[in-house]
Enzyme design. Structure first.
Site, PDB file in Angstrom:
ATOM      1  N   SER A  74       3.843  64.678 -23.145  1.00 26.27           N
ATOM      2  CA  SER A  74       4.778  64.148 -22.155  1.00 26.27           C
ATOM      3  C   SER A  74       6.168  64.129 -22.753  1.00 26.27           C
ATOM      4  O   SER A  74       6.329  64.030 -23.980  1.00 26.27           O
ATOM      5  CB  SER A  74       4.382  62.716 -21.756  1.00 26.27           C
ATOM      6  N   TYR A  91       1.130  54.174 -23.382  1.00 25.95           N
ATOM      7  CA  TYR A  91       1.116  55.548 -22.887  1.00 25.95           C
ATOM      8  C   TYR A  91       2.113  56.399 -23.665  1.00 25.95           C
ATOM      9  O   TYR A  91       1.786  57.487 -24.143  1.00 25.95           O
ATOM     10  CB  TYR A  91       1.439  55.591 -21.392  1.00 25.95           C
TER      11      TYR A  91
END
Length: 249
Positions: free
Chosen positions: A137, A150
Site C-alpha cells: 500500500s 494496517y
C-alpha cells in the site's frame, strides 16, 4: 513476469483489487485460482468468470494453509505465481487498549503472506520460472494514523518483500511488489467504493497490468501512488503525512 500462460493463485480474490487482478490475468490467457474466506464472494467471481477457479482459504489460519496447499498443488501442478492480496484494514483507537483488531490485521496481512510463501516455496523453486507478488500500500511509506496497524503491516510486508527478493535473486523466482494508492474498493467500508477521492478500481487494474506487461522489476507503483512512495526521498514526508491524515482523519 510473463503476462500469459501462468497459473496464478490470488488470495483475497473474491472482491476489490484481488478480483480485478484475477479477471485481468484470466483475460490475458492465464489460469487463475482465487482464494478467500467468503464462499459467497468466491461464487460470485466464478459465476461471472467461469474460466476462474475458486478455493476457500484463510491465510490467517496456519491450519487452513496446511490443509489447502497440498490439494492446490495436486490440482494445479503448473502453479507458478502467487499474488498475496488478502488483507484487512481497521480503524483503531490505541487509547482504548483493545488489540484484537491489531492482532487480526497482523495475522492476515503479515503472517499470511509469510506462511503461504513458505508453504509454496519448494514447489515454486522447482518451476522453470515463477513469480511471487505482494500487494502492499502507499500507506507502507506514509502511514494513516487512524489505521496504525494496517499501515504498519504494509510497511512490514514491503520490508519482507525486499528481503525475499534479495534472498531469491539467484533462483528462478521473481519477486514483485504492487503498492496501490487509495482505491475504490470496500477495504475500508462500503463508502470507499464510491469515494471520489479514491482511484477507480478499473483504472488502477489497467495501469498495474500495463506496468507489469511493460517488464516491471521490483515495485509496481501507479502514478497516483507516487506522491506517497516518493515522499521521503523528495523531502516531502512531513507535508505528505499531514495531508494524508488531514484528508482521512
Amino acid at each position: 513476469m510473463k503476462t500469459s500462460g501462468n497459473t496464478i493463485l490470488i488470495t483475497g480474490g473474491g472482491s476489490g483489487i484481488g478480483r480485478g487482478l484475477a479477471e485481468a490475468f484470466a483475460a490475458n490467457g492465464n489460469t487463475v485460482i482465487v482464494a478467500g474466506r467468503r464462499r459467497s464472494a468466491l461464487d460470485n467471481v466464478v459465476a461471472a468468470n467461469p474460466n476462474i477457479t475458486a478455493i476457500e482459504l484463510d491465510v490467517a489460519d496456519l491450519a487452513s494453509i496446511a490443509a489447502v496447499v497440498p490439494a492446490l498443488l495436486r490440482d494445479f501442478p503448473a502453479l507458478d505465481a502467487v499474488i498475496h492480496n488478502a488483507g484487512i484494514a481497521k480503524v483503531e483507537k490505541v487509547v482504548d487498549g483493545d488489540v484484537a483488531d491489531a492482532e487480526a490485521t497482523i495475522a492476515t496481512n503479515v503472517l499470511g503472506p509469510i506462511r503461504l510463501t513458505a508453504a509454496l516455496l519448494p514447489h515454486l523453486l522447482a518451476q522453470p520460472s515463477a513469480t511471487i507478488l505482494t500487494v502492499t500500500s502507499g500507506l507502507a511509506f506514509v502511514p494513516l494514523a487512524s489505521s496504525p496497524t494496517y499501515s504498519a503491516s504494509k510497511a512490514a510486508l514491503h520490508s519482507y518483500t525486499e528481503s525475499l527478493r534479495e534472498q531469491l535473486k539467484a533462483t528462478s523466482i521473481e519477486v514483485l511488489e504492487i503498492a496501490p494508492p487509495y482505491v475504490q474498493t470496500e477495504l475500508g467500508g462500503a463508502q470507499q467504493a464510491t469515494d471520489p477521492m479514491a482511484m477507480p478500481l478499473p483504472e488502477f487494474i489497467a495501469e498495474t497490468i500495463k506496468i507489469i506487461t511493460g517488464g516491471a522489476t521490483g515495485e509496481v507503483v501507479v502514478d497516483r501512488c507516487r506522491p506517497l512512495r516518493d515522499a521521503e526521498a523528495k523531502g516531502a514526508y512531513a507535508a505528505t503525512f499531514a495531508a494524508v491524515n488531514a484528508m482521512h482523519g
